[in-house]
Design an enzyme around this catalytic site. Structure first.
Site, PDB file in Angstrom:
ATOM      1  N   GLU A 131      52.527  60.358 -22.516  1.00 38.69           N
ATOM      2  CA  GLU A 131      51.395  59.450 -22.767  1.00 38.69           C
ATOM      3  C   GLU A 131      51.539  58.243 -21.865  1.00 38.69           C
ATOM      4  O   GLU A 131      52.487  58.139 -21.090  1.00 38.69           O
ATOM      5  CB  GLU A 131      51.341  59.051 -24.254  1.00 38.69           C
ATOM      6  CG  GLU A 131      52.596  58.350 -24.735  1.00 38.69           C
ATOM      7  CD  GLU A 131      52.623  58.112 -26.244  1.00 38.69           C
ATOM      8  OE1 GLU A 131      51.567  57.946 -26.861  1.00 38.69           O
ATOM      9  OE2 GLU A 131      53.750  58.083 -26.788  1.00 38.69           O
ATOM     10  N   TYR A 159      54.636  48.421 -36.525  1.00 36.99           N
ATOM     11  CA  TYR A 159      53.492  47.546 -36.296  1.00 36.99           C
ATOM     12  C   TYR A 159      52.214  48.348 -36.177  1.00 36.99           C
ATOM     13  O   TYR A 159      52.244  49.571 -36.040  1.00 36.99           O
ATOM     14  CB  TYR A 159      53.716  46.666 -35.058  1.00 36.99           C
ATOM     15  CG  TYR A 159      53.564  47.368 -33.725  1.00 36.99           C
ATOM     16  CD1 TYR A 159      54.525  48.275 -33.287  1.00 36.99           C
ATOM     17  CD2 TYR A 159      52.457  47.154 -32.909  1.00 36.99           C
ATOM     18  CE1 TYR A 159      54.391  48.923 -32.063  1.00 36.99           C
ATOM     19  CE2 TYR A 159      52.311  47.789 -31.683  1.00 36.99           C
ATOM     20  CZ  TYR A 159      53.287  48.673 -31.271  1.00 36.99           C
ATOM     21  OH  TYR A 159      53.148  49.319 -30.068  1.00 36.99           O
ATOM     22  N   ARG A 213      74.121  41.355 -41.055  1.00 34.42           N
ATOM     23  CA  ARG A 213      74.039  42.382 -40.017  1.00 34.42           C
ATOM     24  C   ARG A 213      74.897  43.590 -40.375  1.00 34.42           C
ATOM     25  O   ARG A 213      76.112  43.465 -40.576  1.00 34.42           O
ATOM     26  CB  ARG A 213      74.468  41.810 -38.663  1.00 34.42           C
ATOM     27  CG  ARG A 213      74.251  42.801 -37.531  1.00 34.42           C
ATOM     28  CD  ARG A 213      74.519  42.204 -36.157  1.00 34.42           C
ATOM     29  NE  ARG A 213      74.211  43.183 -35.121  1.00 34.42           N
ATOM     30  CZ  ARG A 213      75.042  44.162 -34.740  1.00 34.42           C
ATOM     31  NH1 ARG A 213      76.234  44.257 -35.286  1.00 34.42           N
ATOM     32  NH2 ARG A 213      74.681  45.028 -33.810  1.00 34.42           N
ATOM     33  N   ARG A 241      48.306  55.140 -40.896  1.00 36.64           N
ATOM     34  CA  ARG A 241      49.429  55.378 -39.977  1.00 36.64           C
ATOM     35  C   ARG A 241      50.583  54.419 -40.274  1.00 36.64           C
ATOM     36  O   ARG A 241      51.755  54.780 -40.155  1.00 36.64           O
ATOM     37  CB  ARG A 241      48.980  55.242 -38.513  1.00 36.64           C
ATOM     38  CG  ARG A 241      50.106  55.597 -37.532  1.00 36.64           C
ATOM     39  CD  ARG A 241      49.639  55.614 -36.092  1.00 36.64           C
ATOM     40  NE  ARG A 241      49.202  54.307 -35.664  1.00 36.64           N
ATOM     41  CZ  ARG A 241      48.562  54.062 -34.524  1.00 36.64           C
ATOM     42  NH1 ARG A 241      48.280  55.050 -33.682  1.00 36.64           N
ATOM     43  NH2 ARG A 241      48.183  52.837 -34.219  1.00 36.64           N
ATOM     44  N   LYS A 253      55.537  54.176 -35.166  1.00 39.01           N
ATOM     45  CA  LYS A 253      55.102  53.044 -34.325  1.00 39.01           C
ATOM     46  C   LYS A 253      56.053  51.855 -34.512  1.00 39.01           C
ATOM     47  O   LYS A 253      55.724  50.878 -35.186  1.00 39.01           O
ATOM     48  CB  LYS A 253      53.647  52.683 -34.657  1.00 39.01           C
ATOM     49  CG  LYS A 253      52.969  51.831 -33.580  1.00 39.01           C
ATOM     50  CD  LYS A 253      51.478  51.823 -33.780  1.00 39.01           C
ATOM     51  CE  LYS A 253      50.744  50.822 -32.890  1.00 39.01           C
ATOM     52  NZ  LYS A 253      50.889  51.051 -31.466  1.00 39.01           N
TER      53      LYS A 253
HETATM   54  N1  PDD Z   1      49.366  50.728 -28.402  1.00 37.96           N
HETATM   55  N2  PDD Z   1      50.560  55.561 -27.416  1.00 37.96           N
HETATM   56  C1  PDD Z   1      51.334  54.465 -27.434  1.00 37.96           C
HETATM   57  C2  PDD Z   1      52.739  54.575 -26.947  1.00 37.96           C
HETATM   58  C3  PDD Z   1      50.831  53.241 -27.919  1.00 37.96           C
HETATM   59  O1  PDD Z   1      51.617  52.148 -27.951  1.00 37.96           O
HETATM   60  C4  PDD Z   1      49.483  53.180 -28.350  1.00 37.96           C
HETATM   61  C5  PDD Z   1      48.889  51.918 -28.911  1.00 37.96           C
HETATM   62  C6  PDD Z   1      48.702  54.346 -28.294  1.00 37.96           C
HETATM   63  C7  PDD Z   1      47.273  54.381 -28.750  1.00 37.96           C
HETATM   64  O2  PDD Z   1      47.178  54.322 -30.163  1.00 37.96           O
HETATM   65  P1  PDD Z   1      45.910  53.662 -30.884  1.00 37.96           P
HETATM   66  O3  PDD Z   1      44.716  54.384 -30.377  1.00 37.96           O
HETATM   67  O4  PDD Z   1      46.162  53.871 -32.301  1.00 37.96           O
HETATM   68  O5  PDD Z   1      45.897  52.208 -30.461  1.00 37.96           O
HETATM   69  C8  PDD Z   1      49.275  55.514 -27.846  1.00 37.96           C
HETATM   70  C9  PDD Z   1      48.900  49.485 -28.964  1.00 37.96           C
HETATM   71  C10 PDD Z   1      47.463  49.211 -28.715  1.00 37.96           C
HETATM   72  C11 PDD Z   1      49.817  48.374 -28.503  1.00 37.96           C
HETATM   73  O6  PDD Z   1      51.019  48.580 -28.571  1.00 37.96           O
HETATM   74  O7  PDD Z   1      49.349  47.292 -28.145  1.00 37.96           O
END
Ligand code: PDD
Length: 283
Positions: free
Chosen positions: A179, A33, A100, A52, A147
């Site tokens: 993070e 996503y 599945r 990304r 992601k």
């Molecule tokens: N989250 N680290 C993690 C684990 C994240 O899920 C996100 C983003 C970030 C920051 O990435 P970016 O600057 O590209 O948004 C770092 C999004 C906003 C979410 O899951 O809603």
């Protein structure tokens, strides 16, 4: 009010939209996503988000569901249909529907889902107060640079924070902060150096991180990309987070220990202001 969402080539009211129960996003979290912010009806850093997205897709050997220009025109169509001035556009690609089976199917058609969500990003009251975070073990898988929609571990981390009365969680591996639950994490040392973990498999390569570090560098702020410990965070002069939906937000306490004087620090506030100025100039 019902939103218009997008599913596999069609726009539909949110109550009407459907995907298969055999969709691998649902069965295996086999999907990726992106969240792009929207300010004054314009997408922020969207090219980088789409870049990304391609990286996540290719790491999982998944096909792109549409070209970048098609995706962007759907994003703008949703912004228009939902009259979104400020908020986010969420987009999810899954491998699609198949019987599945743990093996990837050969012939599944990727599923593409997109929707909008309103959010006050610029006038976020948390920018004035700062947020509180607690540290918690990082129990996620080993490819956090992809992601994926497998977000149960960060949801659990957020719930730990909520139950502790905090706004968010910073995740810890072998004594080092990786993070935030859904954002990148930073501290500022006594010497005024911004410290944030280097890119690798351990963290998501944040798009806001990339933009904010560039602004920091252009402002002659000193940056060190390296892991930092929980103890360093507890004694930091400042701390902050970045993400597409938060931009830059100061952290005012970590594990109930005030950061600096317990108020948003000047470097976090400066970076937030610089990023907002850059975004508004683009929009
Ligand atoms: N989250 N680290 C993690 C684990 C994240 O899920 C996100 C983003 C970030 C920051 O990435 P970016 O600057 O590209 O948004 C770092 C999004 C906003 C979410 O899951 O809603």
């Amino acid at each position: 009010m019902s939103r218009t969402v997008y599913v596999n080539g069609a726009y539909a009211a949110e109550e009407e939209a459907k995907i298969s129960v055999f969709d691998r996003g649902f069965l295996f979290a086999d999907g990726v996503y992106e969240v792009s912010s929207v300010i004054r009806g314009r997408l922020v850093d969207n090219r980088s988000h789409l870049r990304r997205l391609h990286r996540s897709l290719s790491e999982l050997e998944m096909n792109a569901p549409a070209s970048d220009s098609e995706i962007e025109s759907i994003q703008y169509e949703l912004i228009a249909r939902n009259e979104l001035d400020e908020g986010i556009v969420y987009l999810q690609v899954t491998r699609g529907a198949a019987d599945r089976d743990f093996n990837y199917p050969e012939d599944a058609r990727p599923t593409l889902v997109m929707f909008t969500q309103k959010k006050q990003i610029i006038d976020n009251p948390l920018a004035q107060t700062g947020i509180t975070v607690v540290t918690t073990p990082d129990i996620r898988w080993a490819r956090r640079d992809i992601k994926t929609v497998g977000l149960l571990a960060p949801s659990m981390a957020k719930m730990i924070a909520k139950r502790a009365g905090a706004d968010d969680a910073w995740m810890v591996e072998q004594g080092f902060i990786t993070e935030g639950s859904s954002n990148n994490a930073y501290i500022v040392t006594d010497g005024g150096v911004i410290v944030t973990r280097q890119l690798g498999h351990e963290i998501l390569h944040g798009i806001t991180r990339q933009a904010v570090l560039k602004l920091a560098d252009e402002t002659q702020l000193h940056i060190e990309e390296r892991p930092f410990t929980v103890a360093e965070a507890h004694s930091a002069k400042e701390a902050f987070i970045t993400s597409a939906s938060a931009f830059v937000l100061p952290v005012r306490s970590i594990d109930s220990i005030p950061v600096g004087d317990g108020r948003p620090g000047p470097i976090a506030q400066q970076l937030r202001a610089l990023y907002i100025t850059a975004v508004l100039a683009e929009s």
